[in-house]
Design a protein around this motif. Structure first.
Motif, PDB file in Angstrom:
ATOM      1  N   THR A 286      -0.412  16.185 -14.795  1.00 42.01           N
ATOM      2  CA  THR A 286       0.522  15.682 -13.948  1.00 42.01           C
ATOM      3  C   THR A 286       0.621  14.033 -14.682  1.00 42.01           C
ATOM      4  O   THR A 286       1.786  13.646 -14.690  1.00 42.01           O
TER       5      THR A 286
ATOM      6  N   ILE B 126       0.784  -1.411   0.163  1.00 43.56           N
ATOM      7  CA  ILE B 126       0.050   0.192   0.064  1.00 43.56           C
ATOM      8  C   ILE B 126       0.960   1.230   0.040  1.00 43.56           C
ATOM      9  O   ILE B 126       0.790   2.296  -0.837  1.00 43.56           O
TER      10      ILE B 126
ATOM     11  N   ILE C 251      -5.013   8.589 -13.031  1.00 43.90           N
ATOM     12  CA  ILE C 251      -4.072   8.228 -11.802  1.00 43.90           C
ATOM     13  C   ILE C 251      -2.945   7.668 -12.235  1.00 43.90           C
ATOM     14  O   ILE C 251      -3.075   6.902 -13.323  1.00 43.90           O
ATOM     15  N   VAL C 252      -1.845   8.156 -11.535  1.00 42.98           N
ATOM     16  CA  VAL C 252      -0.409   7.994 -11.925  1.00 42.98           C
ATOM     17  C   VAL C 252      -0.441   6.210 -11.563  1.00 42.98           C
ATOM     18  O   VAL C 252      -0.868   5.738 -10.625  1.00 42.98           O
ATOM     19  N   THR C 253       0.099   5.384 -12.906  1.00 40.93           N
ATOM     20  CA  THR C 253       0.112   4.080 -12.590  1.00 40.93           C
ATOM     21  C   THR C 253       1.565   3.475 -12.756  1.00 40.93           C
ATOM     22  O   THR C 253       1.974   3.256 -13.837  1.00 40.93           O
ATOM     23  N   GLU C 254       2.222   3.764 -11.638  1.00 43.40           N
ATOM     24  CA  GLU C 254       3.687   3.157 -11.887  1.00 43.40           C
ATOM     25  C   GLU C 254       3.845   1.627 -11.673  1.00 43.40           C
ATOM     26  O   GLU C 254       3.304   1.013 -10.734  1.00 43.40           O
TER      27      GLU C 254
ATOM     28  N   PHE D 141       2.327   1.837  -3.571  1.00 41.03           N
ATOM     29  CA  PHE D 141       1.542   2.540  -4.678  1.00 41.03           C
ATOM     30  C   PHE D 141       1.520   4.232  -4.167  1.00 41.03           C
ATOM     31  O   PHE D 141       1.388   4.942  -5.118  1.00 41.03           O
TER      32      PHE D 141
ATOM     33  N   ALA E 174      -4.353  -3.120  -3.100  1.00 41.62           N
ATOM     34  CA  ALA E 174      -5.603  -2.304  -2.515  1.00 41.62           C
ATOM     35  C   ALA E 174      -6.770  -2.870  -1.742  1.00 41.62           C
ATOM     36  O   ALA E 174      -7.448  -2.793  -0.890  1.00 41.62           O
TER      37      ALA E 174
ATOM     38  N   SER F  26       4.116   6.467  -5.056  1.00 41.99           N
ATOM     39  CA  SER F  26       4.413   6.371  -6.516  1.00 41.99           C
ATOM     40  C   SER F  26       3.459   7.669  -7.038  1.00 41.99           C
ATOM     41  O   SER F  26       3.583   7.951  -7.983  1.00 41.99           O
ATOM     42  N   GLN F  27       2.496   8.049  -6.126  1.00 41.78           N
ATOM     43  CA  GLN F  27       1.508   9.137  -6.515  1.00 41.78           C
ATOM     44  C   GLN F  27       2.115  10.508  -6.348  1.00 41.78           C
ATOM     45  O   GLN F  27       2.933  10.695  -5.301  1.00 41.78           O
ATOM     46  N   PRO F  28       1.532  11.544  -7.074  1.00 42.47           N
ATOM     47  CA  PRO F  28       2.303  12.827  -6.988  1.00 42.47           C
ATOM     48  C   PRO F  28       1.668  13.346  -5.733  1.00 42.47           C
ATOM     49  O   PRO F  28       0.716  12.935  -5.042  1.00 42.47           O
TER      50      PRO F  28
ATOM     51  N   PHE G 154     -10.229   0.304   4.924  1.00 46.47           N
ATOM     52  CA  PHE G 154     -10.165  -1.219   4.458  1.00 46.47           C
ATOM     53  C   PHE G 154      -9.592  -2.330   5.447  1.00 46.47           C
ATOM     54  O   PHE G 154      -9.615  -3.289   5.270  1.00 46.47           O
TER      55      PHE G 154
ATOM     56  N   HIS H  28      -6.160   4.970   3.559  1.00 45.58           N
ATOM     57  CA  HIS H  28      -6.588   3.581   2.952  1.00 45.58           C
ATOM     58  C   HIS H  28      -6.566   2.371   4.069  1.00 45.58           C
ATOM     59  O   HIS H  28      -7.455   1.655   4.065  1.00 45.58           O
TER      60      HIS H  28
ATOM     61  N   MET I 219      -7.062   0.856 -13.211  1.00 46.34           N
ATOM     62  CA  MET I 219      -6.904   2.178 -13.232  1.00 46.34           C
ATOM     63  C   MET I 219      -6.236   2.577 -14.362  1.00 46.34           C
ATOM     64  O   MET I 219      -6.572   3.645 -15.150  1.00 46.34           O
TER      65      MET I 219
ATOM     66  N   LEU J 167       5.024  -1.757 -10.533  1.00 41.29           N
ATOM     67  CA  LEU J 167       5.902  -2.098  -9.210  1.00 41.29           C
ATOM     68  C   LEU J 167       5.697  -3.615  -9.539  1.00 41.29           C
ATOM     69  O   LEU J 167       4.684  -4.310  -9.488  1.00 41.29           O
TER      70      LEU J 167
ATOM     71  N   TYR K  48     -12.509  -1.049  -6.751  1.00 44.27           N
ATOM     72  CA  TYR K  48     -11.806  -0.062  -6.477  1.00 44.27           C
ATOM     73  C   TYR K  48     -11.044   0.897  -7.639  1.00 44.27           C
ATOM     74  O   TYR K  48     -11.368   2.192  -7.568  1.00 44.27           O
TER      75      TYR K  48
ATOM     76  N   ARG L 174     -10.770  10.872 -13.527  1.00 45.71           N
ATOM     77  CA  ARG L 174      -9.767  11.059 -12.760  1.00 45.71           C
ATOM     78  C   ARG L 174      -8.599  10.363 -13.299  1.00 45.71           C
ATOM     79  O   ARG L 174      -8.639   9.297 -13.136  1.00 45.71           O
TER      80      ARG L 174
END
Lengths: 72, 960
Positions: free
Chosen positions: B507, A13, B807-810, A16, B919, A19-21, A36, A32, B565, B812, B393, B805
């Protein structure tokens, strides 16, 4: 749950949201977890951190510290 | 409430419906207006006039071979076939005249001269168009003496007739009798146009013409036939005939209901004699299936009366004892005493429920209500946890609601289709047939899958691009597609500016433009050639209406939610949301996965996807139920099992779900179940989970109850009771018995009242009533004041959440990596003839197509290990090992192996691990590092498991 499994899940978690701005990854991980993770899972995480939190991502630890206290 | 519904107008109109400008003509003196392109035959049918026909039906294009539908048209020469003649303005048609009557009679006489005289003992009696037409045209005598025929086994002189062929009864569900065939080609055309398999053909010429399944050396079973039954349905002569009709006789009444297999949700006419089911025929008015079906829905319903079905409640003190049959009162009393004792000793949160994606919305709603309003916690989950929870999600975060955006009809308007992590020809066959029809019309296909699924290349279908990625790299591939679209300036910025959050897009665009996401940079990781990926991205961005269909190959990964996403990002980037032919479409595994999610089965949300933390949402249910609702999320299935092993979760009511077979890491599931004091299994059969149960409550099949299923299109379809429950109660009644024994005080007398409660508490269902569904046939949610007749397409004028929206999807990488000990990657899936854990389909003749799970392995990997096709092999991971037989095939890439999970004695899930989506905890079924080697037979685990299962399934003779 086994500590290894919990650490793995928490770190996933954190990875993730890292990795977000933005600079609010810990807040978002905390949100989160609150949304959850059932209270006894959050309690286990907090107890694990109290014992040192080995292997946990620093963001996961920072997030756990933002969790509101739970009655297990 | 009406339990029995006589099908409304489902006459055969002769030829397919057309769209076009209105054309008015006169038929037998009646003026009729139909769309341009409509046949004269269909126009006549619209006017209520049935033109005689044998080779036409409204599911396939007209062919004009039988010459029975001849008509006269003023000003035209001759007698054209009405099926192949399109209408024209002002046309004057006569369907009856002395001339056409004489011609039709002559045609029928020729057919009859080369057809067996139908006697009183023929199964096709009353079910044969040929008989009906003979009567219609008034055929009374046949003047021709056949010189040669294919009808009689022996010739007049007693020698064998070389033109006669025996009945082909190789298919378990229907027979083909060549003697009765008139070579009208309807079966061949149905196989081509409706099903899209092209398994049938007409071989030979002239008098020698014969319908043949596969080549001349094949029979039905060895051919490519997928047993969808479309050919049987259209056969006008009874040459193709269901074995059930031959055995039982023709049905006398029919009830429209909904299939209980996959998430397509096909409508069927259940055809019965008394309360005996004779035939399931797909219902033309069904908006999901439009009159088509697959082998499971049409034929594989015998499990409902299988001898393994348990019809009496049973209990036992411990799981080592045999079962004891008891009364409902005793079973419910035993269960409630245990549950109460557990909650007293271990606390309110020590028990929970698992709702079923196979049961109805109403049943699911009651089970989650049981835990929330009676157990007073939120410990409810559903098997969607292990399949589509990342969809919930991911789409919730990006679009604002957890559901597919389209209806299935939308595929008829698509130009470029991405199928990712789904295998529709096996998992969602009726949708696959609709997709293939569109592909044959010219739509382009991009398949993203580690395995070469049938859609990559099959009859008249060839994917423009197959991106054969390494398992676990979906996010890298989806991001690379987005990179190409953004970097090459192909993004639909007008759409994005209008419909999405522009700052978030900027972004995202900056993130995705980074060279690390380029196909060249990710090629080494994903295994997908960069040039191929670039070409696919350009095709999707520039090819017109682009749609994405995905399945569990997307969700069942450590990054399942991120991949969903990423898919939503792709759709928004290309402006492919909010109209026909586009959209994001999760293909749901089970019949009511969508519905079980809608109904509040997840532990964090109440019905309608509203989080339990929100006081305003809790207030609605607190008022309706008269209880306080816990504001904290409950345990998800894997968390329940973990808590059980830890000793804080002790009781489970599990309805219509077999977690021991279907959930990952079987040993861990077994340990969790074994640690509980009260496991209540509510099911048709003693499933694998029941090996660890203390209470067994017999369930009712979908034929035995009323309710609704919601399919992958958000379509709420009616399930109608066609026979009384063999166990005595519909499943919602059983849940109510249990709840009331715990003091709930529920008094539902019909599932429609449960739907009324759902509508009263859940905004997206506000307008749903049984009357509305009866009237409209089905309705797609949201159905409320704004959309009183439901919503076929979502996000038309704006996203549910407002702005879409990005969403950045790195990417991993999963921690489940191939290495020296486990050098191969295992991925799992399913096959057409079997369904999920196989509890239903293994108890039907479908086992003739798939009687065991096989391990697909590439010839290169097989050779390295000395493995030949059909060898026993050992499949081992860090979780466990099992054995099964190998199938050496290049469908899988080197380094990848594949199997199905339909058979409990294989137990593919002994091998899968406890890694899960970040998630949602959706298990990572699709990537397990494994080793494969030769083996002599079943593993110790398999032998121990079989012994435990046999021991656990013992039932004491009932006490008199």
């Amino acid at each position: 749950m086994s500590p290894e499994k919990m650490v793995h899940m928490a770190n996933q978690i954190a990875a993730f949201f890292k990795s977000q701005p933005g600079a609010d990854a810990a807040e978002r991980v905390a949100a989160h977890l609150s949304d959850f993770w059932e209270p006894r899972m959050r309690a286990q995480l907090l107890a694990y951190i109290a014992e040192g939190g080995a292997g946990l991502d620093p963001v996961a630890i920072a997030a756990a510290q933002r969790l509101k206290p739970v009655a297990a | 409430m009406k339990d029995f519904i006589i099908p409304w107008d489902d006459r055969d109109m002769g030829t397919p419906e057309r769209q076009g400008a209105p054309v008015t003509l006169s038929i037998d003196g009646f003026e009729v207006t139909v769309p341009e392109g409509t046949s004269v035959m269909r126009a006549a049918a619209e006017a209520g006039i049935e033109v005689p026909k044998l080779c036409a039906t409204d599911s396939v294009d007209a062919f004009g071979s039988c010459r029975l539908c001849l008509v006269e048209i003023e000003g035209r020469k001759g007698t054209p076939a009405s099926c192949t003649t399109p209408v024209a303005p002002g046309m004057v048609v006569h369907t009856q005249s002395e001339k056409v009557n004489r011609l039709r009679k002559g045609v029928m006489e020729l057919y009859a001269s080369d057809h067996p005289a139908i006697g009183l003992t023929d199964a096709a009696n009353g079910d044969s168009e040929l008989q009906k037409m003979a009567a219609r045209v008034g055929l009374r005598e046949v003047r021709y003496e056949p010189l040669a025929d294919h009808v009689h086994r022996r010739l007049a002189d007693g020698t064998a007739n070389p033109d006669w062929r025996p009945v082909d009864d190789s298919n378990p569900y229907f027979t083909y009798d060549p003697a009765k065939c008139i070579v009208c080609s309807l079966c061949v055309r149905a196989c081509d146009e409706v099903q899209g398999t092209f398994a049938l053909t007409i071989e030979g010429r002239g008098f020698d013409s014969r319908m043949s399944a596969g080549t001349g050396l094949d029979d039905y079973l060895s051919s490519d036939c997928v047993s969808c039954g479309a050919c049987v349905q259209v056969c006008p002569t009874g040459s193709l005939q269901e074995k059930s009709v031959a055995e039982m006789g023709l049905p006398e009444r029919s009830v429209i209901t909904t299939c209980a297999y996959c998430g397509v949700g096909c409508s069927f006419k259940a055809e019965l004699r008394g309360d005996e089911l004779v035939r399931m025929e797909p219902y033309k008015g069904g908006k999901a299936n439009r009159g088509h079906s697959c082998v499971k829905g049409r034929f594989a319903w015998g499990y409902a009366t299988h001898k393994d079905r348990i019809l009496s409640p049973m209990i036992r003190e411990t799981i080592n004892e045999p079962w004891r049959e008891v009364s409902w009162d005793e079973a419910i009393g035993f269960a409630t005493n245990r549950l109460k004792a557990i909650q007293e000793r271990y606390g309110r949160k020590s028990v929970g429920v698992i709702t079923s994606s196979r049961c109805t919305n109403e049943e699911t709603y009651l089970v989650q209500k049981l835990t929330r309003a009676v157990f007073m916690n939120n410990n409810t989950d559903t098997c969607a946890r292990v399949c589509h929870s990342p969809t919930g999600y991911g789409l919730g975060q990006t679009f604002g609601t957890s559901a597919g955006t389209q209806d299935f009809d939308s595929v008829e308007h698509t130009d470029v289709v991405i199928v990712i992590g789904a295998n529709p020809t096996d998992g969602h066959p009726v949708f696959a047939s609709r997709l293939k029809r569109r592909l044959r019309q010219g739509a382009q296909l991009i398949v993203i899958d580690p395995r070469r699924i049938d859609l990559v290349k099959s009859a008249h279908v060839r994917a423009a691009h197959h991106l054969q990625l390494r398992p676990g790299t979906n996010v890298a591939v989806v991001s690379a597609l987005a990179h190409v679209i953004v970097a090459e300036g192909l993004a639909n910025e007008a759409f994005i500016r209008e419909r999405c959050d522009w700052d978030e897009y900027l972004t995202y665009a900056e993130f995705i433009r980074d060279p690390r996401h380029s196909p060249e940079a990710t090629e080494a990781l994903t295994g997908v050639p960069a040039a191929e990926l670039r070409a696919a991205a350009r095709l999707f961005a520039k090819g017109g209406n682009g749609s994405i269909y995905y399945g569990l190959g997307v969700t069942e990964h450590s990054q399942g939610s991120t991949a969903v996403m990423g898919i939503a990002n792709l759709a928004m980037l290309t402006g492919n949301i909010g109209r026909e032919g586009v959209g994001v479409n999760p293909l749901r595994g089970q019949n009511n996965v969508q519905g079980s999610c809608d109904m509040g089965s997840f532990p964090h949300e109440l019905p309608g996807y509203r989080h339990v933390k929100n006081p305003d949402v809790r207030a609605i249910f607190e008022k309706a139920w008269g209880v306080a609702i816990d504001p904290e999320p409950g345990l998800r299935i894997p968390n329940m099992l973990d808590a059980a092993v830890d000793g804080s979760f002790k009781g489970l009511y599990c309805q219509g779900e077999d977690i021991l077979q279907s959930d990952p890491d079987t040993r861990h599931v077994a340990a969790g179940l074994a640690a509980m004091d009260c496991v209540i299994v509510h099911d048709l059969f003693l499933n694998e989970t029941a090996n660890y149960a203390h209470v067994f409550l017999p369930g009712s099949s979908f034929l035995e109850k009323n309710g609704t299923f919601t399919n992958a299109e958000r379509r709420i379809n009616m399930v109608r009771k066609v026979m009384a429950p063999k166990n005595g109660y519909e499943d919602w009644e059983v849940t109510q018995l249990l709840a009331n024994a715990l003091g709930a005080g529920w008094n539902y007398t019909h599932p429609s009242q449960i739907m009324d409660e759902i509508a009263a508490t859940t905004p997206s269902f506000a307008g749903v009533t049984y009357d509305l569904i009866d009237r409209m046939g089905s309705v797609q949610w949201p159905c409320n004041e704004k959309s009183p007749e439901g919503t076929p397409l979502m996000h038309v004028d704006g996203f549910v959440r407002g702005k879409g929206r990005f969403i950045v999807t790195e990417y991993l990488a999963t921690d489940e990596k191939a290495g020296p000990r486990f050098p191969l990657l295992l991925t799992t899936g399913r096959i057409l003839s079997q369904y999920n854990v196989g509890a239903q389909t293994r108890r039907t003749a479908n086992t003739v197509w798939h009687d065991q799970d096989l391990l697909e392995i590439h010839p290169h990997d097989a050779e390295n290990r000395g493995i030949k096709n059909g060898d026993w092999v050992r499949l081992a991971s860090r979780s466990g090992e099992t054995t099964l037989r190998a199938k050496v095939t290049d469908r899988v890439a080197p380094g990848v192996v594949y199997t199905t999970f339909h058979h409990p004695d294989t137990q593919a899930n002994v091998v899968t691990t406890d890694f899960s989506d970040w998630a949602t905890n959706c298990p990572e079924y699709k990537v397990t590092a494994v080793q494969v080697g030769r083996s002599n037979g079943p593993s110790d685990w398999q032998e121990d498991y079989a012994a435990q299962a046999a021991n656990s399934r013992r039932i004491l003779p009932a006490a008199e």
